[in-house]
Motif scaffolding. Structure first.
Motif, short mmCIF file in Angstrom:
data_model
loop_
_atom_site.label_atom_id
_atom_site.label_comp_id
_atom_site.label_asym_id
_atom_site.label_seq_id
_atom_site.Cartn_x
_atom_site.Cartn_y
_atom_site.Cartn_z
N PHE A 1 24.63 -42.32 58.06
CA PHE A 1 25.24 -41.95 59.33
C PHE A 1 25.47 -40.44 59.37
CE2 PHE A 1 26.51 -46.46 59.15
CZ PHE A 1 26.12 -46.86 60.42
N GLU A 2 25.38 -39.88 60.54
CA GLU A 2 25.56 -38.44 60.72
C GLU A 2 26.87 -37.96 60.13
OE1 GLU A 2 24.91 -34.61 61.58
OE2 GLU A 2 23.43 -36.20 61.91
N TRP A 3 27.89 -38.80 60.18
CA TRP A 3 29.23 -38.41 59.71
C TRP A 3 29.55 -38.94 58.31
CZ3 TRP A 3 28.27 -39.53 64.86
CH2 TRP A 3 28.00 -40.89 65.15
N TYR A 4 28.53 -39.32 57.57
CA TYR A 4 28.72 -39.78 56.19
C TYR A 4 29.24 -38.63 55.33
CZ TYR A 4 27.33 -40.79 51.35
OH TYR A 4 27.31 -40.95 49.99
N PRO A 5 30.35 -38.83 54.60
CA PRO A 5 30.93 -37.77 53.76
C PRO A 5 30.31 -37.76 52.36
CG PRO A 5 32.41 -39.66 53.78
CD PRO A 5 31.21 -40.04 54.61
N GLU A 6 29.47 -36.79 52.09
CA GLU A 6 28.74 -36.76 50.82
C GLU A 6 29.67 -36.65 49.61
OE1 GLU A 6 25.29 -34.21 50.67
OE2 GLU A 6 25.28 -34.06 52.86
N ASN A 7 30.81 -36.00 49.77
CA ASN A 7 31.70 -35.79 48.63
C ASN A 7 32.61 -37.00 48.37
OD1 ASN A 7 33.14 -35.39 51.02
ND2 ASN A 7 34.55 -33.92 50.11
N ARG A 8 32.59 -38.00 49.26
CA ARG A 8 33.45 -39.17 49.08
C ARG A 8 32.68 -40.45 49.39
NH1 ARG A 8 37.62 -39.70 52.52
NH2 ARG A 8 36.74 -38.26 54.06
#
Length: 327
Positions: A312-319
């Motif tokens: 998803f565009e808003w996927y948080p890579e650091n979490r």
């Protein structure tokens, strides 16, 4: 279309001149748009080049699911007449999603819209997302007046334990109503897609849910097991509820094995392929709409990218997933 440059695009629509101002111009040719001249706004209702078109029926809802991607709002704007025109202009044999909020809070208008749409465009298929809370036995006749074979009903169920399901949707008694209404839909000939979002709140319950679905809801056509989308309430609850299935997939694997062994078609939605063991990748679906899909830099050299749903565009890579690797 008449012309375009990097800042504007000019259209001639049956003698009506329309200028769209955008720095990121993409062709609107063939799209169905709603123009509001007084506000100077344009809303894309149907994108001719996309397989992912959804009409937002309402933002009202009677549940507050802990991972809801479209948190409910109190107000409602009736757009059924505009949506009916959009369906009439949609590309041949398109599939159109109907979502919310909860669309069946406006049941009479929605059923009328469906009847008129199917009469005008029998080639169109619909995918309706509903929480299944607003049906009555008297609705069966209305359902049977529709071409039910051209409608896929997406209905969420999060656990076989009613207390867990009710807690996730934040509505006491929701599970009992849901089971009654799933049977009602089945009796009316509905094609049912049961949908389960994977959460820390239900990951240990998936095997029992698979057991429940295959024993008590055998009329379901498909079970969609879905990864979490980091938006809306899910963004607020991400740290508590995101289940890193790239690290631990056993709970899902057991549920999938059981469901398939008993004849329930099962799919995995929103799972990047590298987060799923090889034996289960064939069940992954390209489920993320193109307009909210992205790939990571890690994906640049991946040979599976073209067949992967991505992120998803808003996927948080650091979490997010702890194990992301190019294949």
């Amino acid at each position: 279309m008449v012309s375009h440059d990097t800042e504007t695009a000019d259209f001639d629509v049956n003698g009506f001149s329309l200028r769209v101002h955008t720095r990121h111009y993409k062709s609107l040719d063939g799209d169905v748009v709603l123009v509001v001249p007084g506000r100077g706004t344009l809303h894309r209702l149907i994108r001719a080049s996309s397989n992912h078109n959804t009409l937002l029926i309402t933002e009202q809802c009677d549940q507050k699911c802990i991972m809801c991607s479209q948190p409910p709002k109190k107000y409602h704007t009736d757009m059924f007449d505009q949506f009916l025109q959009a369906v009439a202009l949609a590309p041949t044999s398109a599939t159109i999603g109907l979502s919310g909020g909860e669309p069946f809070l406006h049941k009479a208008r929605l059923l009328e819209f469906l009847r008129k749409s199917q009469s005008a465009r029998p080639d169109i298929r619909f995918h309706i997302l509903t929480n299944g809370q607003h049906f009555e036995p008297s609705d069966e006749a209305s359902f049977k007046s529709l071409n039910m074979a051209s409608i896929l009903w997406g209905v969420p169920i999060y656990a076989a334990d009613r207390s867990i399901h009710d807690r996730i949707v934040a509505k006491q008694g929701a599970f009992e109503i849901l089971e009654r209404n799933l049977a009602l839909l089945a009796k009316a000939g509905a094609v049912l897609e049961l949908r389960t979002v994977v959460l820390n709140a239900n990951i240990t319950e998936l095997e029992e849910l698979a057991n429940h679905l295959t024993r008590n809801l055998r009329f379901a056509h498909v079970w969609a097991i879905m990864q979490l989308e980091n938006i809306g309430y899910a963004r607020m609850n991400w740290d508590a509820e995101f289940c890193d299935t790239s690290k631990e997939f056993d709970g899902i694997a057991t549920a999938v094995d059981l469901a398939l062994a008993r004849g329930l078609r099962t799919k995995l939605y929103n799972f990047p392929l590298c987060t799923v063991p090889r034996a289960y990748r064939e069940y992954c679906t390209l489920s993320i709409s193109d307009w909210k899909q992205k790939f990571l830099s890690t994906c640049d050299d991946c040979r599976l990218r073209s067949s992967c749903t991505g992120f998803f565009e808003w996927y948080p890579e650091n979490r997010g997933f702890s194990e992301i690797r190019a294949q």
